[in-house]
Write a protein that holds these residues in place. Structure first.
Motif, PDB file in Angstrom:
ATOM      1  N   THR A 138       0.747  -1.158   0.007  1.00 26.95           N
ATOM      2  CA  THR A 138      -0.136  -0.085   0.052  1.00 26.95           C
ATOM      3  C   THR A 138       0.914   1.403   0.181  1.00 26.95           C
ATOM      4  OG1 THR A 138      -1.989  -1.127   1.055  1.00 26.95           O
ATOM      5  CG2 THR A 138      -1.868   1.310   1.184  1.00 26.95           C
ATOM      6  N   PHE A 139       1.933   1.469   0.832  1.00 25.11           N
ATOM      7  CA  PHE A 139       2.844   2.456   0.881  1.00 25.11           C
ATOM      8  C   PHE A 139       3.464   2.496  -0.588  1.00 25.11           C
ATOM      9  CE2 PHE A 139       6.887   4.481   2.075  1.00 25.11           C
ATOM     10  CZ  PHE A 139       6.270   5.709   2.510  1.00 25.11           C
ATOM     11  N   SER A 140       3.804   1.663  -1.346  1.00 26.94           N
ATOM     12  CA  SER A 140       4.632   1.655  -2.511  1.00 26.94           C
ATOM     13  C   SER A 140       3.382   2.218  -3.265  1.00 26.94           C
ATOM     14  CB  SER A 140       4.986   0.352  -3.069  1.00 26.94           C
ATOM     15  OG  SER A 140       5.947  -0.265  -2.118  1.00 26.94           O
ATOM     16  N   LYS A 141       2.259   2.379  -3.342  1.00 28.90           N
ATOM     17  CA  LYS A 141       1.274   3.082  -4.211  1.00 28.90           C
ATOM     18  C   LYS A 141       1.249   4.413  -4.014  1.00 28.90           C
ATOM     19  CE  LYS A 141      -1.614  -1.369  -4.660  1.00 28.90           C
ATOM     20  NZ  LYS A 141      -3.098  -1.930  -4.492  1.00 28.90           N
ATOM     21  N   TYR A 142       1.324   4.906  -2.792  1.00 31.04           N
ATOM     22  CA  TYR A 142       1.455   6.169  -2.355  1.00 31.04           C
ATOM     23  C   TYR A 142       2.653   6.776  -3.124  1.00 31.04           C
ATOM     24  CZ  TYR A 142      -2.197   6.007   1.447  1.00 31.04           C
ATOM     25  OH  TYR A 142      -3.256   6.057   2.001  1.00 31.04           O
ATOM     26  N   LEU A 143       3.677   6.054  -3.136  1.00 32.78           N
ATOM     27  CA  LEU A 143       4.906   6.340  -3.729  1.00 32.78           C
ATOM     28  C   LEU A 143       4.930   6.563  -5.109  1.00 32.78           C
ATOM     29  CD1 LEU A 143       7.631   4.648  -1.764  1.00 32.78           C
ATOM     30  CD2 LEU A 143       7.077   6.830  -1.512  1.00 32.78           C
ATOM     31  N   ALA A 144       4.247   5.743  -5.523  1.00 34.66           N
ATOM     32  CA  ALA A 144       3.804   5.575  -7.207  1.00 34.66           C
ATOM     33  C   ALA A 144       2.878   6.728  -7.651  1.00 34.66           C
ATOM     34  CB  ALA A 144       3.346   4.253  -7.432  1.00 34.66           C
ATOM     35  N   ASN A 145       1.991   7.050  -6.654  1.00 40.97           N
ATOM     36  CA  ASN A 145       1.016   8.140  -6.985  1.00 40.97           C
ATOM     37  C   ASN A 145       1.702   9.522  -6.611  1.00 40.97           C
ATOM     38  OD1 ASN A 145      -1.516   7.150  -8.172  1.00 40.97           O
ATOM     39  ND2 ASN A 145      -1.283   5.619  -6.575  1.00 40.97           N
ATOM     40  N   GLY A 146       2.800   9.624  -6.505  1.00 45.43           N
ATOM     41  CA  GLY A 146       3.512  11.088  -6.231  1.00 45.43           C
ATOM     42  C   GLY A 146       3.931  11.458  -4.919  1.00 45.43           C
ATOM     43  N   LEU A 147       3.886  10.560  -3.874  1.00 39.00           N
ATOM     44  CA  LEU A 147       4.439  11.043  -2.610  1.00 39.00           C
ATOM     45  C   LEU A 147       5.830  11.155  -2.782  1.00 39.00           C
ATOM     46  CD1 LEU A 147       3.847  11.432   0.414  1.00 39.00           C
ATOM     47  CD2 LEU A 147       4.413   9.110   0.737  1.00 39.00           C
ATOM     48  N   PRO A 148       6.299  12.655  -2.441  1.00 33.63           N
ATOM     49  CA  PRO A 148       7.634  12.886  -2.731  1.00 33.63           C
ATOM     50  C   PRO A 148       8.671  12.329  -1.681  1.00 33.63           C
ATOM     51  CG  PRO A 148       6.351  14.919  -2.551  1.00 33.63           C
ATOM     52  CD  PRO A 148       5.405  13.546  -2.001  1.00 33.63           C
ATOM     53  N   THR A 149       9.728  11.999  -2.409  1.00 31.83           N
ATOM     54  CA  THR A 149      10.710  11.106  -1.206  1.00 31.83           C
ATOM     55  C   THR A 149      12.174  12.135  -1.859  1.00 31.83           C
ATOM     56  OG1 THR A 149       9.730   8.883  -1.825  1.00 31.83           O
ATOM     57  CG2 THR A 149      12.164   8.840  -1.315  1.00 31.83           C
ATOM     58  N   ILE A 150      12.902  12.362  -0.656  1.00 27.72           N
ATOM     59  CA  ILE A 150      14.348  12.736  -0.689  1.00 27.72           C
ATOM     60  C   ILE A 150      15.158  11.498  -0.664  1.00 27.72           C
ATOM     61  CG2 ILE A 150      15.741  14.146   0.637  1.00 27.72           C
ATOM     62  CD1 ILE A 150      12.906  15.452   1.820  1.00 27.72           C
ATOM     63  N   LYS A 151      16.037  11.619  -1.503  1.00 26.06           N
ATOM     64  CA  LYS A 151      17.121  10.664  -1.485  1.00 26.06           C
ATOM     65  C   LYS A 151      18.494  11.051  -1.555  1.00 26.06           C
ATOM     66  CE  LYS A 151      18.759   6.466  -4.143  1.00 26.06           C
ATOM     67  NZ  LYS A 151      18.833   5.511  -5.102  1.00 26.06           N
ATOM     68  N   VAL A 152      19.522  10.851  -0.587  1.00 23.00           N
ATOM     69  CA  VAL A 152      20.633  11.087  -0.719  1.00 23.00           C
ATOM     70  C   VAL A 152      21.457   9.999  -0.210  1.00 23.00           C
ATOM     71  CG1 VAL A 152      22.576  12.733   0.801  1.00 23.00           C
ATOM     72  CG2 VAL A 152      20.175  13.726   0.302  1.00 23.00           C
ATOM     73  N   GLY A 153      22.175   9.666  -1.340  1.00 20.36           N
ATOM     74  CA  GLY A 153      22.977   8.519  -1.297  1.00 20.36           C
ATOM     75  C   GLY A 153      21.957   7.179  -1.210  1.00 20.36           C
ATOM     76  N   ASN A 154      22.165   6.517  -0.307  1.00 20.58           N
ATOM     77  CA  ASN A 154      21.199   5.198   0.041  1.00 20.58           C
ATOM     78  C   ASN A 154      19.956   5.600   0.902  1.00 20.58           C
ATOM     79  OD1 ASN A 154      22.665   3.684  -1.843  1.00 20.58           O
ATOM     80  ND2 ASN A 154      24.128   2.874  -0.249  1.00 20.58           N
ATOM     81  N   SER A 155      20.004   6.749   1.563  1.00 23.62           N
ATOM     82  CA  SER A 155      19.159   7.315   2.397  1.00 23.62           C
ATOM     83  C   SER A 155      17.924   8.022   2.042  1.00 23.62           C
ATOM     84  CB  SER A 155      19.634   8.290   3.575  1.00 23.62           C
ATOM     85  OG  SER A 155      18.763   8.541   4.290  1.00 23.62           O
ATOM     86  N   LYS A 156      16.874   7.455   2.098  1.00 24.16           N
ATOM     87  CA  LYS A 156      15.600   7.813   1.744  1.00 24.16           C
ATOM     88  C   LYS A 156      14.729   8.424   2.832  1.00 24.16           C
ATOM     89  CE  LYS A 156      15.178   4.637  -2.337  1.00 24.16           C
ATOM     90  NZ  LYS A 156      14.544   3.870  -3.019  1.00 24.16           N
ATOM     91  N   ARG A 157      14.058   9.659   2.597  1.00 27.10           N
ATOM     92  CA  ARG A 157      13.451  10.083   3.688  1.00 27.10           C
ATOM     93  C   ARG A 157      12.393  11.032   2.932  1.00 27.10           C
ATOM     94  NH1 ARG A 157      15.951   7.498   6.338  1.00 27.10           N
ATOM     95  NH2 ARG A 157      17.527   8.189   8.060  1.00 27.10           N
ATOM     96  N   ILE A 158      11.339  11.113   3.748  1.00 32.19           N
ATOM     97  CA  ILE A 158      10.031  11.879   3.392  1.00 32.19           C
ATOM     98  C   ILE A 158       9.415  12.866   4.326  1.00 32.19           C
ATOM     99  CG2 ILE A 158       7.647  11.691   2.773  1.00 32.19           C
ATOM    100  CD1 ILE A 158       8.123   8.791   2.185  1.00 32.19           C
ATOM    101  N   ALA A 159       9.590  14.219   3.920  1.00 29.56           N
ATOM    102  CA  ALA A 159       9.186  15.228   4.800  1.00 29.56           C
ATOM    103  C   ALA A 159       7.657  15.114   5.233  1.00 29.56           C
ATOM    104  CB  ALA A 159       9.246  16.522   3.963  1.00 29.56           C
ATOM    105  N   LYS A 160       7.612  15.554   6.656  1.00 27.71           N
ATOM    106  CA  LYS A 160       6.410  15.545   7.090  1.00 27.71           C
ATOM    107  C   LYS A 160       5.297  16.448   6.325  1.00 27.71           C
ATOM    108  CE  LYS A 160       3.682  16.508  11.335  1.00 27.71           C
ATOM    109  NZ  LYS A 160       2.855  17.637  10.709  1.00 27.71           N
ATOM    110  N   SER A 161       5.794  17.480   6.012  1.00 28.34           N
ATOM    111  CA  SER A 161       4.884  18.429   5.254  1.00 28.34           C
ATOM    112  C   SER A 161       4.624  18.007   3.714  1.00 28.34           C
ATOM    113  CB  SER A 161       5.703  19.780   5.011  1.00 28.34           C
ATOM    114  OG  SER A 161       7.101  19.525   4.383  1.00 28.34           O
TER     115      SER A 161
END
Length: 61
Positions: free
Chosen positions: A21-44
């Motif tokens: 389900t979370f992957s579907k959110y990402l596929a539908n445009g939930l922005p992700t921040i990627k620096v190196g191998n680290s992935k983060r999502i801003a609360k905002s």
């Protein structure tokens, strides 16, 4: 509450237990921040994404 979440924290914040389900959110445009191998999502970004995808259910009469 942190300003940035890892995926597990983001899933807990929006109360999702399924990685599929979370992957579907990402596929539908939930922005992700990627620096190196680290992935983060801003609360905002989560709050904005959820507000943009809000659907009002029709009221029963």
């Amino acid at each position: 509450m942190p300003g940035y979440f890892n995926y597990k924290q983001a899933m807990a914040y929006i109360n999702i237990k399924s990685k599929t389900t979370f992957s579907k959110y990402l596929a539908n445009g939930l922005p992700t921040i990627k620096v190196g191998n680290s992935k983060r999502i801003a609360k905002s970004d989560i709050d904005k994404f959820m507000a943009e995808h809000r659907v009002v259910a029709p009221q029963d009469k």
